[in-house]
Design an enzyme around this catalytic site. Structure first.
Site: not given
Ligand code: WQD
Length: 338
Positions: A12, A58, A84, A124, A148, A152, A197, A229, A293
């Site tokens: 992204i 980093d 992620k 997210s 994860y 967020k 994904n 989704r 999940g």
């Protein structure tokens, strides 16, 4: 503005650098290349015709981060850098909490020390937990179902507190399901290992890197039984970042959350069929059991972003699949290692 893009070599992040440059901003990319390849930036430069300075860094290294802010003029930060993968976060929670939180703390300290007041953060839709659909930004409490997602939620709370204490303006961008690629076929998603994904997996089946897609469950309470989704083209998502960045100074409050989604649900089988249309042939698949999940169906209420940012999605699932296929078929192994 002169914009530091953390994680700017990621999927992204790299797609967002292009519209930032097109809008006349200057961009500095920071990436540690643990999840991405340096050749991504060559493609960004090829498509934009602009040299993009890259700092291989980093961000958990606070001294180097501070040095970067001391030596470069920076007007705003768009913060993508982070781990992620949901499944991996369950296996290695401490790595996720440490990396995602420490990079953010390090950035925030450097920003405060060097007077940088504008931040756009990659959040997210996972922060909504199992809120009623469509998801609205004013829903509380924020809860996530895995480490994860909890990074967020935690970072949203940290940024909210810091912004309310003064001197920082923050847009929290809650992404729905980003897919798609640059329409040139020169940039796209390049996951490491086996994709988690749906669309990257489908693309690798279509190009022959995987045997077949497993559809995780067809007994959900949805129209065709598969999960729904809110898929968003990465170019629409990227444009949302530019809109949010340019709206920061005009926001009514120092911190504001925005859903970046289309407002529509699309099922797994609808995505599969759209991808088959893009490729022009059937894609091998089988129905298997549910994945632990997974929620049955969710999508955004995108009206706040439309009203306040003047932003809405422009591309549909067929555009997303056509662009992914152009990228995947021209770059079956992703970006070159260089
Ligand atoms: C989409 C649908 C699967 C793979 C995840 C994270 C979320 C966010 C985006 C960052 C689901 C089905 C998938 C496959 C399948 N990440 N599927 N076969 O789970 O909605 O969201 O990524 O914030 O936090 O949870 O996206 O693409 O994994 O799945 O049938 O091989 O496709 O069951 O219904 P998801 P996804």
């Amino acid at each position: 503005m002169r914009v530091l893009v953390s994680g700017g070599a990621g999927y992204i992040g790299s797609h967002t650098v292009l519209p930032l440059l097109e809008a006349g901003h200057e961009v500095l990319v920071v990436d540690d290349f643990s999840m991405s390849k340096p050749t991504v930036v060559n493609r960004v430069e090829e498509l934009s015709g602009v040299h993009v300075p890259v700092h291989a860094l980093d961000l958990t290294d606070t001294e180097k981060t501070d040095h970067l802010f001391a030596t470069e003029r920076i007007d705003a930060v768009v913060h993508f850098a982070g781990f992620k993968a949901v499944g991996e976060s369950v296996e290695k929670p401490l790595d996720y909490y440490t990396n995602n939180l420490d990079t953010t703390f390090s950035l925030l300290r450097a920003m405060r020390r060097h007077g940088v007041r504008r931040l756009v953060f990659s959040s997210s839709a996972t922060v909504y937990g199992d809120a009623p659909v469509p998801y609205r930004e004013d829903h509380e409490p924020l809860v996530a179902a895995n480490p994860y997602g909890r990074t967020k939620v935690m970072i949203e709370h940290v940024l909210t507190d810091v912004a309310r204490a003064g001197d920082l303006r923050v847009a929290l961008l809650r992404y729905f399901n980003p897919v798609g690629a640059h329409p040139s076929g020169r940039m796209g998603e390049d996951p490491q290992g086996i994709p988690n994904n749906l669309v990257p997996f489908l693309a690798q089946v279509a190009v022959g890197r995987r045997e077949k897609l497993s559809v995780f469950g067809d007994d959900y309470p949805t129209a065709d039984g598969t999960c729904e989704r809110d898929y968003i083209h990465v170019q629409d998502l990227a444009a949302g970042h530019v809109a949010a960045l340019e709206h920061l100074d005009a926001m009514a409050t120092p911190v504001r959350a925005y859903n970046l989604g289309s407002g529509r649900g699309t099922s797994v089988l609808e995505v599969l069929h759209a991808f088959e249309r893009a490729v022009g042939r059937p894609i091998p698949h089988e129905i298997v059991g549910r994945r632990a999940g997974d929620l049955p169906a969710y999508w955004a209420d995108p009206s706040r972003a439309a009203e306040e940012l003047g932003w809405r999605t422009e591309r549909g699932i067929d555009d997303m699949c056509a662009d992914v296929w152009r990228w995947q078929s021209a770059n079956p192994e992703g970006y070159p290692v260089g």
